[in-house]
Design an enzyme around this catalytic site. Structure first.
Site, PDB file in Angstrom:
ATOM      1  N   ASP A 186       0.882  -1.176   0.000  1.00  0.00           N
ATOM      2  CA  ASP A 186       0.000   0.000   0.000  1.00  0.00           C
ATOM      3  C   ASP A 186       0.917   1.223   0.000  1.00  0.00           C
ATOM      4  OD1 ASP A 186      -2.151   1.841   0.725  1.00  0.00           O
ATOM      5  OD2 ASP A 186      -1.301   1.749   2.742  1.00  0.00           O
TER       6      ASP A 186
ATOM      7  N   ASP B 284      -0.213   5.044   0.883  1.00  0.00           N
ATOM      8  CA  ASP B 284      -0.468   6.049   1.925  1.00  0.00           C
ATOM      9  C   ASP B 284      -0.505   5.434   3.319  1.00  0.00           C
ATOM     10  OD1 ASP B 284      -2.447   7.379  -0.573  1.00  0.00           O
ATOM     11  OD2 ASP B 284      -0.729   8.440   0.262  1.00  0.00           O
TER      12      ASP B 284
ATOM     13  N   ASN C 185       0.425  10.751  -7.916  1.00  0.00           N
ATOM     14  CA  ASN C 185       0.972  10.881  -6.554  1.00  0.00           C
ATOM     15  C   ASN C 185       2.019   9.795  -6.293  1.00  0.00           C
ATOM     16  OD1 ASN C 185      -0.877  12.914  -6.128  1.00  0.00           O
ATOM     17  ND2 ASN C 185      -2.338  11.634  -5.026  1.00  0.00           N
TER      18      ASN C 185
ATOM     19  N   ASP D 212      -1.552  -0.149   6.306  1.00  0.00           N
ATOM     20  CA  ASP D 212      -1.492   0.693   7.522  1.00  0.00           C
ATOM     21  C   ASP D 212      -2.860   0.900   8.165  1.00  0.00           C
ATOM     22  OD1 ASP D 212      -2.422   3.920   6.806  1.00  0.00           O
ATOM     23  OD2 ASP D 212      -2.289   2.410   5.218  1.00  0.00           O
TER      24      ASP D 212
HETATM   25  C1  XBP Z   1      -5.305   6.212   1.030  1.00  0.00           C
HETATM   26  C2  XBP Z   1      -6.468   6.933   0.465  1.00  0.00           C
HETATM   27  C3  XBP Z   1      -6.233   7.989  -0.577  1.00  0.00           C
HETATM   28  C4  XBP Z   1      -5.424   9.148   0.004  1.00  0.00           C
HETATM   29  C5  XBP Z   1      -5.612  10.411  -0.812  1.00  0.00           C
HETATM   30  O1  XBP Z   1      -4.856   5.392  -0.005  1.00  0.00           O
HETATM   31  O2  XBP Z   1      -7.595   6.621   0.806  1.00  0.00           O
HETATM   32  O3  XBP Z   1      -7.505   8.453  -0.967  1.00  0.00           O
HETATM   33  O4  XBP Z   1      -5.938   9.443   1.312  1.00  0.00           O
HETATM   34  O5  XBP Z   1      -5.231  10.152  -2.156  1.00  0.00           O
HETATM   35  P1  XBP Z   1      -3.976   4.054   0.291  1.00  0.00           P
HETATM   36  P2  XBP Z   1      -6.216  10.590  -3.345  1.00  0.00           P
HETATM   37  O6  XBP Z   1      -4.821   2.918  -0.229  1.00  0.00           O
HETATM   38  O7  XBP Z   1      -2.709   4.284  -0.492  1.00  0.00           O
HETATM   39  O8  XBP Z   1      -3.722   3.970   1.784  1.00  0.00           O
HETATM   40  O9  XBP Z   1      -6.717  11.984  -3.025  1.00  0.00           O
HETATM   41  O10 XBP Z   1      -5.367  10.534  -4.599  1.00  0.00           O
HETATM   42  O11 XBP Z   1      -7.315   9.564  -3.332  1.00  0.00           O
HETATM   43 MG    MG Z   2      -2.891   3.198   3.400  1.00  0.00          MG
END
Ligand code: XBP
Ligand code: MG
Length: 251
Positions: A9, A11, A127, A182
């Site tokens: 993952d 973020d 991103n 996470d």
């Molecule tokens: C976490 C999310 C993403 C980010 C924001 O993604 O839910 O929406 O918070 O990014 P991950 P965007 O699965 O990597 O933990 O605004 O591009 O959605």
């Molecule tokens: Mg995440």
């Protein structure tokens, strides 16, 4: 079954990015003169909604406004989110968001051992590219055989779709892969796709329900940033998560 790929993952897992996302959202709100500001308390709740566009729609729908005004604002979400993504991508691209402890080390161990690397994320592709280039160098993004992300799937996490897409593109069974997450949404998505999952929460997700995690650690650890109480509790090889322990624990 042998582990042949690690699926990360982004973020919160590869890097602690959500403060950057929150800042980018607020910068976009200023640019559009919306009069909105998401403070940390707001964002803790909003993070339960995965996907930045979906998060914006959820926020608008809970504003005290008439339906017509809500519809008008929802129609602007793609533009607001595109502006937010520009702010975030440049922040990540400038190196403002470092990898979490142990991530670069474990990626290097996996590459040296010939394992495949993949990403399964909800965030927007630009991103991801900006973050990987800034943290792993121009060749960094190419180390990942598969990048499954954002709007490539209709149902975002906690649905398993993005992990199933990553497995399909890897041409590997879930039993031959390990996921790194996470959040509860991410863990549910990975487990829903049949993946044994390592969870390393951040301040945004710690204390959530991680009962289905294969392994729960504060972070992946480094020789210079050892995990307290390890080796000897969950880990055997060292005070940081090594590929040897991943193979042992995932078996
Ligand atoms: C976490 C999310 C993403 C980010 C924001 O993604 O839910 O929406 O918070 O990014 P991950 P965007 O699965 O990597 O933990 O605004 O591009 O959605
Ligand atoms: Mg995440």
């Amino acid at each position: 079954m042998p582990v042949e790929a690690l699926i990360f993952d982004i973020d919160g897992t590869l890097a602690d990015t959500e403060e950057g996302h929150r800042t980018a959202f607020n910068l976009a709100f200023e640019r559009f003169k919306l009069g909105w500001k998401w403070d940390r308390d707001d964002y803790f709740g909003l993070l339960r909604v995965t996907g930045g566009k979906e998060r914006l729609v959820h926020y608008i729908e809970h504003l005290r406004l008439g339906d017509a005004e809500k519809r008008r604002l929802v129609a602007r979400v793609p533009d607001i989110h595109a502006e937010k993504t520009k702010f975030y991508s440049s922040m990540a691209g400038d190196g403002g968001i470092p990898l979490r402890p142990g991530v670069a080390r474990l990626i290097a161990e996996a590459r040296a051992a010939g394992l495949k690397l993949a990403i399964a994320s909800t965030t927007t592709r630009s991103n991801i590219d900006a973050l990987l280039r800034a943290t792993l160098g121009a060749a960094g993004a190419a180390w990942f055989a598969v990048i499954a992300c954002g709007d490539e799937v209709e149902h975002k996490k906690p649905a398993p779709d993005v992990y199933r897409l990553a497995l399909e593109r890897l041409n590997l069974a879930a039993a031959n892969c390990v996921a790194f997450e996470d959040s509860t949404n991410g863990l549910r998505a990975a487990v829903g796709a049949g993946l044994w999952t390592v969870v390393t929460p951040t301040m945004w997700t710690e204390g959530s329900d991680f009962a289905n995690a294969g392994l729960l650690l504060p972070h992946l650890g480094e020789p210079f940033q050892p995990l307290p109480g390890e080796p000897g509790r969950r880990l055997r090889a060292a005070a940081w998560l090594t590929l040897a322990d991943v193979h042992r624990l995932a078996a």
